[in-house]
Design a protein around this motif. Structure first.
Motif, PDB file in Angstrom:
ATOM      1  N   ARG A 287       0.813  -1.203   0.000  1.00 48.05           N
ATOM      2  CA  ARG A 287       0.000   0.000   0.000  1.00 48.05           C
ATOM      3  C   ARG A 287       0.855   1.264   0.000  1.00 48.05           C
ATOM      4  N   THR A 288       0.520   2.211  -0.878  1.00 46.77           N
ATOM      5  CA  THR A 288       1.186   3.511  -0.835  1.00 46.77           C
ATOM      6  C   THR A 288       0.783   4.195   0.452  1.00 46.77           C
ATOM      7  N   PRO A 289       1.739   4.702   1.246  1.00 47.74           N
ATOM      8  CA  PRO A 289       1.413   5.195   2.571  1.00 47.74           C
ATOM      9  C   PRO A 289       0.549   6.432   2.548  1.00 47.74           C
ATOM     10  N   ARG A 290      -0.429   6.421   3.441  1.00 49.42           N
ATOM     11  CA  ARG A 290      -1.167   7.626   3.732  1.00 49.42           C
ATOM     12  C   ARG A 290      -0.920   7.843   5.196  1.00 49.42           C
ATOM     13  N   GLY A 291       0.017   8.041   5.724  1.00 51.64           N
ATOM     14  CA  GLY A 291       0.635   7.695   6.937  1.00 51.64           C
ATOM     15  C   GLY A 291       0.153   8.184   8.250  1.00 51.64           C
ATOM     16  N   VAL A 292       0.381   7.309   9.199  1.00 55.96           N
ATOM     17  CA  VAL A 292       0.305   7.688  10.579  1.00 55.96           C
ATOM     18  C   VAL A 292       1.550   7.201  11.246  1.00 55.96           C
ATOM     19  N   ILE A 293       2.260   8.061  11.883  1.00 53.69           N
ATOM     20  CA  ILE A 293       3.495   7.651  12.513  1.00 53.69           C
ATOM     21  C   ILE A 293       3.444   8.064  13.955  1.00 53.69           C
ATOM     22  N   VAL A 294       3.895   7.171  14.835  1.00 48.81           N
ATOM     23  CA  VAL A 294       3.786   7.432  16.224  1.00 48.81           C
ATOM     24  C   VAL A 294       5.149   7.553  16.846  1.00 48.81           C
TER      25      VAL A 294
ATOM     26  N   LEU B 153     -10.245   9.143   1.911  1.00 52.75           N
ATOM     27  CA  LEU B 153     -10.950   9.538   0.703  1.00 52.75           C
ATOM     28  C   LEU B 153     -10.065  10.166  -0.362  1.00 52.75           C
ATOM     29  N   ASP B 154      -8.769  10.368  -0.069  1.00 56.62           N
ATOM     30  CA  ASP B 154      -7.868  10.879  -1.090  1.00 56.62           C
ATOM     31  C   ASP B 154      -6.492  10.271  -0.864  1.00 56.62           C
ATOM     32  N   ASN B 155      -5.480  10.768  -1.551  1.00 60.63           N
ATOM     33  CA  ASN B 155      -4.138  10.175  -1.467  1.00 60.63           C
ATOM     34  C   ASN B 155      -3.203  10.933  -0.532  1.00 60.63           C
ATOM     35  N   SER B 156      -3.750  11.770   0.319  1.00 62.11           N
ATOM     36  CA  SER B 156      -2.909  12.422   1.319  1.00 62.11           C
ATOM     37  C   SER B 156      -2.498  11.399   2.379  1.00 62.11           C
ATOM     38  N   VAL B 157      -1.588  11.808   3.242  1.00 59.51           N
ATOM     39  CA  VAL B 157      -1.009  10.891   4.224  1.00 59.51           C
ATOM     40  C   VAL B 157      -1.217  11.427   5.632  1.00 59.51           C
ATOM     41  N   ASN B 158      -1.877  10.692   6.476  1.00 63.46           N
ATOM     42  CA  ASN B 158      -2.028  11.050   7.879  1.00 63.46           C
ATOM     43  C   ASN B 158      -1.119  10.167   8.727  1.00 63.46           C
ATOM     44  N   LEU B 159      -0.228  10.774   9.472  1.00 66.83           N
ATOM     45  CA  LEU B 159       0.758  10.070  10.281  1.00 66.83           C
ATOM     46  C   LEU B 159       0.523  10.361  11.747  1.00 66.83           C
ATOM     47  N   LEU B 160       0.420   9.337  12.567  1.00 68.78           N
ATOM     48  CA  LEU B 160       0.267   9.543  14.000  1.00 68.78           C
ATOM     49  C   LEU B 160       1.557   9.178  14.710  1.00 68.78           C
TER      50      LEU B 160
END
Length: 528
Positions: free
Chosen positions: A31-38, A82-89
């Motif tokens: 999967r192309t990352p839409r990220g959450v990084i902790v 819903l889009d190709n942005s990346v959310n990183l936690l």
């Protein structure tokens, strides 16, 4: 390490939490990352960018990813993006234990980490930073979530824990899972692994419900991991507006630009005593430190050197936990946004301090916060239809007739609250008095579970609503306890399961929307 559940002491301000030692696997999924990084630092993630910029061989890639600690927590609670942005936690775990759950050496914890015993931090998440990388490569928006925000917390299966500090979602789930898994015969590192995974699932589910955005990837690091990363990167430059000295964290710094070693770096991001803004200033310290780390990685050419990357990853991969779907090569293609001065850190606002469950907490207005997040993240981030494990925010109050019993000792409280619930859109039942009781409770009859969850969230009820055969079908029975202070003024008529109480009136976002000034990445920010 003692395997018996409950061996760790709990304090009133540090609830237990769950943590599962991650599985080790080769680290990339399709999967192309839409990220959450902790994590307390993006050092582990930003180091991944080196792979994309220096033409790494497959052998080097395999060496880097083969030892990564990965987690499948998002597989249970992840929501559709819903889009190709990346959310990183980014999750910073305040634990004084290693990956197998063993206590770190006492001398090391006290002398180097200056962090007290393993009984203090337990498994609370003292750092939660959500980063949004736009699909078009624009400015990265990052929000720090204050650790004491009083919110509805969730388990990974979507069930509610009650209202707690957001940092306690992990620890609550960890403790429950540990007791359950121990009874099933799991011991040692395997017991720790299962318990921590439950903690991750709970944290992800809670943040998604609180902010109403999907989390695509995440990374987690604890105190030892932060120390080890700082050790590899030392010295790291930081800047303070004023000199500080604090015996609790060990912070002792002059004003101005300066270099810090690993022990000092930890003190820098942990200090809150002696600062005018307390936890708020500590949050700004964490944001500034992230900027300093990424600035150092870029200025020293780490992103252009496989050797430097391997040196960094040799430490990071034993301390860092990332989700199993994160492809580090793909993520590296977007990671340059984290090092090019395009990140703006803000701290989500609170509505003031209060006491809940005998603890000092920060009250929040979830609708106001969600509006701020949506405004900065833009369209395509709403997660109203979770793919698993989460609860969506309803468009209107769920069907239910509300009866309110007054056990608070406050004359007329039941009638006042019943009117408020009627105005919020629920059907009006009856109001009456009952015997005094210490805590407010919510019980419901058949078919009224959704309304009960909403009402409990609106009133800030700690205990989860429970079904009762003595309550008529379609009814919700609220019994006001002595802890009842009234529903938040201006509360929405469409409360969601993750809404939390606020004693302050809701208002439209002001010019000062966030808590404190923004911290902009791209150099060495100077903070309090």
């Amino acid at each position: 390490m003692r395997d018996k559940p409950g061996a760790e002491r709990r304090t009133s301000s540090n609830r237990p939490g769950s943590r599962r030692t991650p599985r080790r696997r080769g680290g990339s999924g399709p999967r192309t990352p839409r990220g959450v990084i902790v994590g307390r630092t993006v050092a582990g993630l930003t180091s991944a960018a080196v792979l994309a910029t220096c033409g790494v061989s497959w052998a080097a890639y395999h060496w880097i990813t083969s030892g990564l600690n990965t987690s499948d927590a998002l597989g249970k609670v992840g929501r559709k993006h819903l889009d190709n942005s990346v959310n990183l936690l980014l999750i910073g775990l305040d634990s004084r234990k290693d990956m197998n759950g063993n206590d770190l050496p006492k001398e090391f914890v006290q002398d180097e980490l200056h962090a007290g015993s393993s009984e203090i931090g337990y498994y609370n998440t003292n750092t939660l930073i959500l980063m949004h990388i736009p699909a078009d490569g624009g400015k990265v928006q990052a929000f720090s979530i204050p650790r004491d925000d009083y919110v509805q917390t969730f388990n990974g299966d979507g069930s509610t824990q009650g209202h707690y500090k957001i940092k306690e979602a992990y620890s609550n789930a960890y403790t429950g899972a540990r007791e359950r898994l121990y009874k099933q015969g799991r011991r040692g590192a395997d017991l720790e692994a299962g318990s921590r995974e439950a903690g991750r699932e709970a944290t992800l589910a809670t943040v998604q419900n609180f902010l109403d955005v999907p989390i695509d990837h995440f990374a987690e690091v604890n105190l030892l991991g932060f120390y080890d990363i700082a050790k590899v990167l030392q010295p790291i430059q930081v800047c303070l507006k004023h000199p500080v000295k604090d015996r609790y964290s060990g912070a002792d710094f002059p004003a101005g630009l300066q270099e810090v070693n690993p022990r000092q770096a930890l003190a820098f991001v942990r200090q809150r005593h002696g600062l005018d803004g307390g936890d708020l200033d500590r949050t700004h310290r964490q944001q500034a430190f992230l900027s300093s780390v990424t600035h150092k990685l870029k200025s020293e050419g780490v992103f252009d050197s496989l050797g430097k990357l391997q040196g960094l990853f040799g430490v990071v991969k034993k301390d860092l936990v990332i989700d199993s779907k994160l492809n580090v090569i793909d993520f590296a293609q977007q990671a340059t946004n984290l090092t090019g001065g395009k990140v703006e850190f803000n701290t989500l606002p609170t509505e003031g301090s209060a006491t809940r469950n005998h603890e000092d907490v920060q009250l929040v207005n979830p609708e106001k916060i969600r509006a701020l997040v949506q405004e900065r993240f833009g369209h395509g981030t709403s997660s109203a239809s979770p793919s698993a494990g989460g609860s969506s925010a309803p468009a209107k109050p769920a069907p239910g007739t509300v009866d309110v019993l007054n056990g608070s000792g406050r004359t007329g409280a039941a009638a006042v609250e019943l009117k408020a619930l009627k105005d919020a859109g629920y059907a009006e039942g009856h109001a009456s008095n009952t015997a005094p009781q210490p805590h407010t409770t919510v019980v419901y009859g058949k078919g009224a579970d959704a309304a009960a969850q909403q009402i409990a969230g609106r009133l800030g009820v700690t205990a989860a609503p429970r079904a009762s055969t003595t309550v008529p079908e379609g009814h919700v029975q609220v019994t006001l306890g002595q802890d009842f202070t009234g529903a938040p003024a201006g509360a929405s008529s469409s409360p969601s399961p993750s809404d939390s109480p606020s004693d302050a009136a809701s208002s439209s976002p002001s010019d000062d929307k966030f808590a404190g000034d923004a911290v902009k990445e791209g150099g060495i920010p100077c903070v309090n």
